[in-house]
Design a protein around this motif. Sequence first.
Motif, short mmCIF file in Angstrom:
data_model
loop_
_atom_site.label_atom_id
_atom_site.label_comp_id
_atom_site.label_asym_id
_atom_site.label_seq_id
_atom_site.Cartn_x
_atom_site.Cartn_y
_atom_site.Cartn_z
N ASP A 188 0.84 -1.19 0.00
CA ASP A 188 0.00 0.00 0.00
C ASP A 188 0.88 1.25 0.00
O ASP A 188 2.12 1.16 0.02
N LYS A 195 -2.52 -0.32 -3.70
CA LYS A 195 -3.74 0.09 -3.00
C LYS A 195 -3.43 1.32 -2.16
O LYS A 195 -2.27 1.54 -1.78
N ARG A 196 -4.47 2.08 -1.88
CA ARG A 196 -4.34 3.27 -1.03
C ARG A 196 -5.04 2.99 0.28
O ARG A 196 -6.25 2.74 0.32
N LEU A 219 -6.95 3.12 3.64
CA LEU A 219 -7.98 3.93 4.30
C LEU A 219 -8.07 3.60 5.79
O LEU A 219 -8.71 4.32 6.54
N ALA A 225 -9.08 -0.29 2.17
CA ALA A 225 -8.23 0.38 1.19
C ALA A 225 -9.01 0.59 -0.10
O ALA A 225 -9.99 -0.10 -0.39
N GLU A 226 -8.54 1.55 -0.87
CA GLU A 226 -8.98 1.69 -2.25
C GLU A 226 -8.02 0.88 -3.10
O GLU A 226 -6.81 1.15 -3.13
N ILE A 227 -8.53 -0.13 -3.79
CA ILE A 227 -7.65 -1.08 -4.47
C ILE A 227 -7.75 -0.95 -5.99
O ILE A 227 -8.77 -0.53 -6.54
#
Length: 276
Positions: free
Chosen positions: A157, A177-178, A180, A185-187
């Motif tokens: 990430d 991924k980002r 959260l 996460a935003e994947i």
Amino acid sequence: MPKILISADLEGVSGVVHPVETNPERYDYERGRALMTADVNAVVAGVLEAEPTADIVVADAHGTFRNLLPEDLDPRVRLIRGKPRPLGMLGGLDSDVDGLLFVGYHARAGAGPAVLAHTKSDVVLGLRLDGRELGEIGLNAALAGQYGVPVLLLSGDDAACAELSELVPEATTIAVKRALGQAAAEILHPAVARERLRRAAATAMTRRAEIPPYRLDGPVTLEVDLYSPTTVDAATLIPGVARAAGARTVTFTGRDVAEAYDIVQLLVLLGQVKPG
């Protein structure tokens, strides 16, 4: 023919956000290990695209060290699996290795937001080498540096990528991924992530001469904050390990990073033993 070591963890793999995907006893683990194997294969493809003669060894470095699916792994690599073993997550490391790639890595304990952040296990609340807070990324990079081996790439990430960039700014990082939160996460779609992994690995290989090893010259001072006071009690039975001020911290001075690394592995094992 360059020799390349890939150390593969699971928490930072594309698509993975929750402990049920990383635990062999939980229902979604089979999906997690399939995603892990696919990410590794993408990195292998990138390495061989840039260096067709590369000799690649993959070290399964999550939990039991028996997660990657051997039958689905690229047949051009050799796999190191199972534990306990010398050098832990970096099984197969030696001074002949020309480059190290971290696949599916995660941020250290206490980082956040960061997906499934921890250091080795829940036994460890924090870890410092010569006063610098490190997680598995820093500890493994320092162990590789003792052998003169640079970390060329990390996938995980955005928090994990930032962690390596602080230590080795020249290395290639690829955020799949980002984060959260600890389990959110935003994947990227896994197929998109794998294509980015392939390209990033190829780029990292072309730049390997530009990337220095992360070195910590010995002796090194290790401090570890442990979750259980009982583990602290047991840890002080290890020669050279002492209780620091406070109930949860132990210290050790090692002649080099490798000796300190072995102590960390012992502390984790001690923390998994239930008191009699």
